[in-house]
Scaffold this active site. Sequence first.
Site, PDB file in Angstrom:
ATOM      1  N   SER A 255      39.151  34.933  20.831  1.00 26.59           N
ATOM      2  CA  SER A 255      38.016  35.651  21.404  1.00 26.59           C
ATOM      3  C   SER A 255      38.247  37.141  21.240  1.00 26.59           C
ATOM      4  O   SER A 255      39.371  37.587  20.980  1.00 26.59           O
ATOM      5  CB  SER A 255      37.891  35.303  22.892  1.00 26.59           C
ATOM      6  OG  SER A 255      36.989  36.155  23.558  1.00 26.59           O
TER       7      SER A 255
ATOM      8  N   TYR B  23      41.139  33.926  31.707  1.00 25.99           N
ATOM      9  CA  TYR B  23      40.646  33.690  30.352  1.00 25.99           C
ATOM     10  C   TYR B  23      41.306  34.646  29.359  1.00 25.99           C
ATOM     11  O   TYR B  23      41.730  34.233  28.274  1.00 25.99           O
ATOM     12  CB  TYR B  23      39.127  33.852  30.321  1.00 25.99           C
ATOM     13  CG  TYR B  23      38.516  33.528  28.981  1.00 25.99           C
ATOM     14  CD1 TYR B  23      38.438  32.212  28.526  1.00 25.99           C
ATOM     15  CD2 TYR B  23      37.988  34.533  28.169  1.00 25.99           C
ATOM     16  CE1 TYR B  23      37.873  31.907  27.294  1.00 25.99           C
ATOM     17  CE2 TYR B  23      37.414  34.239  26.944  1.00 25.99           C
ATOM     18  CZ  TYR B  23      37.358  32.925  26.513  1.00 25.99           C
ATOM     19  OH  TYR B  23      36.798  32.634  25.287  1.00 25.99           O
TER      20      TYR B  23
END
Length: 271
Positions: free
Chosen positions: A132, A145
């Site tokens: 990401s 995350y």
Amino acid sequence: MTNIVITGCSTGIGLETAKYLKSKSIKVYPTARDPKDVEMLKELGFEHAMQLDVRKPNEISTVINKVLEIDSKIDIWFNNAGFGQTGAMEDISTEVLKEQFETNVFGLHECTRQIIPVMREQGHGKIIQHSSVLGIVSLFGKGAYNASKYAVEGLTDTLRLELEGTDIYPVLLNTGPVTSDFRKNAVQKLKENVDIEHSLFKEQYLESMEGIAKKVPFKEEAISVAQIVHTIILKERPKPRYYITKATYLLGYIKRVVSTSLLDKILLKIG
């Protein structure tokens, strides 16, 4: 025919990538954790859709063995399954952090660990790891995350060194904001695992929940990821990393050229 196994195909990037690759005559083995989603995939024409919870090593082995029974090879494995746990670090219990890592890191690692011997034996393969933009920079309230994606970066960077000289290529995808259920699911995880009412960050949480429907800058459709995956499949020697969305390019560049203090100020405005 080139084939690919994709984890996390119930919706969003996994589903759209499976459909796109199928349209490009790639043989797709899509997987999903929920049996209902497996049936949905079969109804869409994916006859070899299979159930796979990446947290369960035996299910990973079953999927690998079934694909090998059918095709005797696995050309590409796309570790796409994952979710985002929102919440300030002081509001996230260690158990909740472990849950985040069970899917995003340990599940990805177990899939990778099991597919490497297959690819070594057949003499080739590509392992696509879904990282990401938050594996490059961190945002407020997304520590669990962020940490999971930084871990994916470290594992894959090391794996690339260990596979040097083989025809097995680990590839990182640094995806920015893409159309999916990611934000909706992250809000649900926030509600489930954080005591919002008694948190010092209550106002920020409520604001983020209210803003879920707002337009996200630089957001792209999931097809953007699917097209990059197709590019990787077609490349004899893919690049080790692909940025997806303008947000990733912009933040990746900013991190390289500004001080940590200035970067923090910029990220606080974004978050």
